[in-house]
Design a protein around this motif. Structure first.
Motif, mmCIF file in Angstrom:
data_model
loop_
_atom_site.group_PDB
_atom_site.id
_atom_site.type_symbol
_atom_site.label_atom_id
_atom_site.label_comp_id
_atom_site.label_asym_id
_atom_site.label_seq_id
_atom_site.Cartn_x
_atom_site.Cartn_y
_atom_site.Cartn_z
ATOM 1 N N LEU A 87 0.831 -1.216 0.000
ATOM 2 C CA LEU A 87 0.000 0.000 0.000
ATOM 3 C C LEU A 87 0.862 1.260 0.000
ATOM 4 O O LEU A 87 0.381 2.353 -0.261
ATOM 5 N N GLY A 88 2.134 1.095 0.333
ATOM 6 C CA GLY A 88 3.044 2.235 0.479
ATOM 7 C C GLY A 88 3.442 2.397 1.928
ATOM 8 O O GLY A 88 2.772 1.872 2.829
ATOM 9 N N LEU A 89 4.558 3.105 2.170
ATOM 10 C CA LEU A 89 5.085 3.370 3.517
ATOM 11 C C LEU A 89 5.338 2.098 4.331
ATOM 12 O O LEU A 89 5.270 2.112 5.561
ATOM 13 N N GLY A 90 5.588 0.991 3.628
ATOM 14 C CA GLY A 90 5.900 -0.265 4.314
ATOM 15 C C GLY A 90 4.689 -1.046 4.793
ATOM 16 O O GLY A 90 4.830 -2.028 5.517
ATOM 17 N N TYR A 91 3.484 -0.617 4.400
ATOM 18 C CA TYR A 91 2.261 -1.330 4.787
ATOM 19 C C TYR A 91 1.791 -2.242 3.656
ATOM 20 O O TYR A 91 1.837 -1.858 2.490
ATOM 21 N N TYR A 92 1.342 -3.441 4.035
ATOM 22 C CA TYR A 92 0.835 -4.424 3.067
ATOM 23 C C TYR A 92 -0.549 -4.875 3.503
ATOM 24 O O TYR A 92 -0.833 -4.933 4.697
ATOM 25 N N ALA A 93 -1.386 -5.209 2.523
ATOM 26 C CA ALA A 93 -2.718 -5.729 2.837
ATOM 27 C C ALA A 93 -2.905 -7.059 2.134
ATOM 28 O O ALA A 93 -2.475 -7.234 0.992
ATOM 29 N N GLU A 94 -3.535 -7.996 2.841
ATOM 30 C CA GLU A 94 -3.818 -9.314 2.262
ATOM 31 C C GLU A 94 -5.224 -9.267 1.675
ATOM 32 O O GLU A 94 -6.209 -9.180 2.409
#
Lengths: 147, 128
Positions: A87-94
């Motif tokens: 998602l950006g800034l080191g964030y991920y979504a499953e």
């Protein structure tokens, strides 16, 4: 001499050379930025291709262990019900692959826009650099003739 | 022999150069902040579009650590507020510096006219 004549601005050769050097540095920075954006765009396209491929063919695949593909592993199956998207800034979504593709589409759009803006600026700076270079060359030629 | 720039003009030109480099540095810092702000807004937008049950992870070194969605949103909103505050501060500073720069530019132009009058009788500046 009448004062109604056109006003002329005197610019030293030193100033022109400094300007040319500044423009050259900007050209290099813009080229680097454009290359980085293009690399990101290719990564996004590859990610989308991978998702589409896995939707149709998720059995009996070859997976590269390294970037260059020196070693490949045979993978019997990759479950494609969920993927992790950045998602950006080191964030991920499953999320589901279709939702991930939507996110990648919007990222692709942003990157294309960014590349266009950088390319447009690059053209402007390259033209300015060419003009200044021409003036410098003419000035140097005249100086040599005068010697 | 080359003409020397009058000390008064030289001082003001030096100040002008300093202001210009301050403005350039400020513009760069402001663009960095605005870039971060865009990214924070982008992540917040993506988060709001995701299904509520989607797990969120944060990369920590080489690990992906599961995060509480509410905490992530709160953290990002705090970061957004801080960046907006910084951006406003930079804008104010830029406005003040630009005003100083324009005033000084006028002053320099006046000094140039004083020491180097166009078409005037005495176009040679006093030697410093």
């Amino acid at each position: 001499m009448s004062e109604t004549g056109e006003q002329r601005t005197v610019v030293t050769l030193e100033d022109l050379l400094a300007q040319a050097e500044a423009l050259r540095r900007e050209i290099e920075a813009l080229q680097k930025l454009r290359d980085e954006l293009t690399e990101s765009l290719n990564s996004v396209k590859n990610a989308k291709e991978a998702i589409n491929s896995l939707k149709t063919q998720s059995k009996d695949l070859m997976l590269s262990v390294d970037k260059r593909g020196f070693i490949l592993l045979r993978v019997t199956e990759i479950p494609i019900s969920k993927v992790l998207v950045n998602l950006g800034l080191g964030y991920y979504a499953e999320i589901e692959p279709d939702a991930a593709t939507k996110i990648l589409d919007s990222r692709e759009e942003q990157l294309n826009k960014g590349i266009q803006e950088v390319s447009s600026r690059l053209n402007t700076v390259v033209n300015a650099y060419a003009q200044i270079s021409e003036i410098i060359n003419r000035a140097q030629e005249q100086a040599q003739k005068g010697e | 022999m080359a003409e020397r720039i009058p000390p008064e003009l030289q001082t003001q030109l030096l100040k002008l150069q300093q202001l210009q480099s301050q403005l350039e540095r400020l513009a760069y810092e402001k663009s960095v902040i605005e870039g971060e702000l865009r990214e924070v807004n982008e992540v917040l937008k993506e988060l709001s579009n995701l299904p509520q049950d989607s797990p969120i992870y944060k990369i920590v070194g080489n690990l992906l650590v599961k995060q509480d969605r509410t905490n992530v949103q709160n953290e990002l909103n705090e970061r957004k507020e801080l960046l907006e505050l910084k951006s406003r501060t930079y804008q104010k500073q830029e406005g003040l510096l630009r005003k100083q720069f324009e005033d000084l530019q006028k002053k320099v132009n006046e000094l140039v006219q004083k020491y180097y009058p166009q078409g005037g009788a005495s176009s040679t500046p006093p030697k410093a």
